[in-house]
Design an enzyme around this catalytic site. Structure first.
Site, PDB file in Angstrom:
ATOM      1  CD  GLU A  99      -2.130   2.061   1.436  1.00  0.00           C
ATOM      2  OE1 GLU A  99      -1.799   2.749   0.602  1.00  0.00           O
ATOM      3  OE2 GLU A  99      -2.059   2.588   2.553  1.00  0.00           O
ATOM      4  CB  CYS A 158      -1.127   6.875   1.219  1.00  0.00           C
ATOM      5  SG  CYS A 158      -2.481   5.960   2.070  1.00  0.00           S
TER       6      CYS A 158
END
Ligand SMILES: O=CCCCC(=O)O
Length: 450
Positions: free
Chosen positions: A227, A261
């Site tokens: 991720e 993110c």
């Protein structure tokens, strides 16, 4: 020694002694021995403990949140919200793991055939500092509920939080060694991934870190989930509700002081609404209160380290040199960077092309729907996109045009234990959370009775 430093005051918080080779060896031995027993426990037993972990998080949320704020500058109210979300993911998997991993019958020419989902062993989690608890719990809750064991290599600047996470599981009554924090620097990761006792690895972090971890795991034929970063677009079409989209876009970019993110990093506005939108957006951003992360009314803290603020300042300056204009903020003081808004950002500029990890956003305009879609997909990242429109038929129609792992309509991209979470392109692969997340690190065993 690994050091935790307060980015707001610059003071040293604590020093941690790195594990020696033999201590690492002992920890991995304990983890793999624990797996032999843990895999045999029932979902009910695991769920009871996981619910206790949730209770422990809720009971001591202020204690855990304070250390997060001290170590990486997150405003305290947001740190408390992070701990509460960890309790949620524990409760979610306590309730749903058994169902998500129930054997799946498949009709074939066998008398009976099905897939059973079985734990694989010790999984290494390499985790970042921006959500020091949440990123780890997002991995740990499904891992432990599936019967796996977790070992953590956390970011060096949040080592006290890393130890606190281990403490949560201990206080909840999990057997020793179900979850261990390994006090280590990055140089040891390669050997640990290669160790036979480690069966798989999950990483949340940067592209270079992901590439290094995935190639080591690949060379040993071990599964990885990555991720990585994102450069989510916030696309506002001309029929959007301007006031509501401004509120949402401000949160999307500036919560966690922009260090996420999935933050909205590129504001892509239809040319007809750009003036009205930017005026309202700048007004709202100006109202965000910067200050001491431990003050309850602070919304913008410092960045987690001074070098991170320097990097973002450089991206802003490079974009200005290329023709963008700062309409708000732009100044830096050590690890603090003023909330910053730039207009006139084009797809060649750093503020558009690169991931920007902090409280700054660039505005880019478009004329046609097709142009908006192309601008979104120009990014080499593919974590998520938010689109703002009042026309739901139009929204449904364009969802398939986006290359990202998530499309949110009139909402910021956010994680939710019930929904899969993950990206495409250089944002990574694999999914966390939901049924998809818990099925990443299991042996999907085909069983066939003639
Ligand atoms: O850097 C990634 C942050 C993810 C935050 C979330 O899951 O809400």
């Amino acid at each position: 020694m690994i050091e935790s430093k307060n980015p707001y005051t610059g003071e040293l918080i604590e020093k941690f002694k790195e594990l020696t080779k033999s201590e690492i060896d002992k920890a991995l031995d304990k983890a793999s021995n624990r797996f032999k027993k843990w895999r045999k426990t029932s979902f009910k037993e695991r769920a009871e403990l996981m619910n206790k972990a949730a209770q422990e998080l809720k009971k001591n949320k202020e204690e855990y949140a304070r250390d997060i704020s001290l170590e990486m500058g997150k405003p305290i109210t947001q740190a408390i919200a992070e701990i509460e979300k960890c309790a949620w993911v524990c409760e979610y998997y306590a309730e749903n793991a058994e169902n998500h991993l129930a054997p799946k019958k498949i009709k074939t020419d066998a008398s009976k055939s099905y897939v059973s989902y079985e734990p694989i062993g010790v999984v290494l989690a390499v985790m970042p500092w921006n959500y020091p608890f949440w990123q780890v719990f997002r991995f740990a809750a499904p891992a432990l509920m599936s019967g796996n064991i977790g070992v953590l290599k956390h970011a060096s600047n949040v080592m006290r939080s890393a130890n606190n996470i281990q403490k949560v599981f201990e206080r909840a009554g999990f057997p020793d060694d179900c979850f261990q924090n390994l006090v280590l620097g990055s140089s040891k990761i390669e050997d640990i991934i290669k160790d036979k006792r480690i069966k798989a690895v999950t990483l949340t972090g940067s592209k270079p870190a992901g590439a290094a971890v995935a190639s080591t795991a690949g060379s040993e034929i071990k599964k990885s989930v990555l991720e990585l970063g994102g450069s989510n677009a916030l696309v506002v079409f001309k029929d959007a509700n301007i006031e509501e989209s401004i509120e949402t876009c401000v949160m999307a970019r500036f919560q966690n002081t922009g260090q996420s993110c999935i933050a909205g990093k590129r504001l892509i506005l239809h040319e007809n609404i750009v003036d009205e939108f930017v005026e309202g957006f700048v007004k709202k951003v100006r109202e965000l209160k910067s200050g001491d992360p431990l003050d309850e009314d602070t919304f913008i803290g410092t960045l987690a380290r001074e070098d991170l603020a320097e990097d973002l300042e450089k991206q802003i300056q490079d974009s200005v040199k290329a023709g963008a204009m700062i309409v708000l903020g732009g100044k830096r003081d050590k690890a603090y960077l003023e909330p910053t808004v730039l207009t006139g950002v084009t797809s060649e500029m750093s503020m558009f092309r690169e991931e920007t990890f902090g409280p700054a956003i660039g505005v880019t305009t478009f004329k046609t729907d097709q142009e908006a879609i192309e601008l979104v997909n120009l990014s080499e990242f593919g974590l998520g996109v938010s689109i703002f429109t009042e026309n739901m038929d139009f929204a449904e129609k364009i969802v398939p045009e986006f290359e990202d792992g998530a499309v949110f309509v009139n909402e910021l991209v956010k994680s939710d234990p019930r929904l899969p979470f993950g990206g495409t392109k250089i944002s990574g692969y694999g999914r966390e959370l939901s049924a998809d997340g818990i099925r990443e690190f299991v042996n999907k065993k085909t069983v066939y009775f003639k």
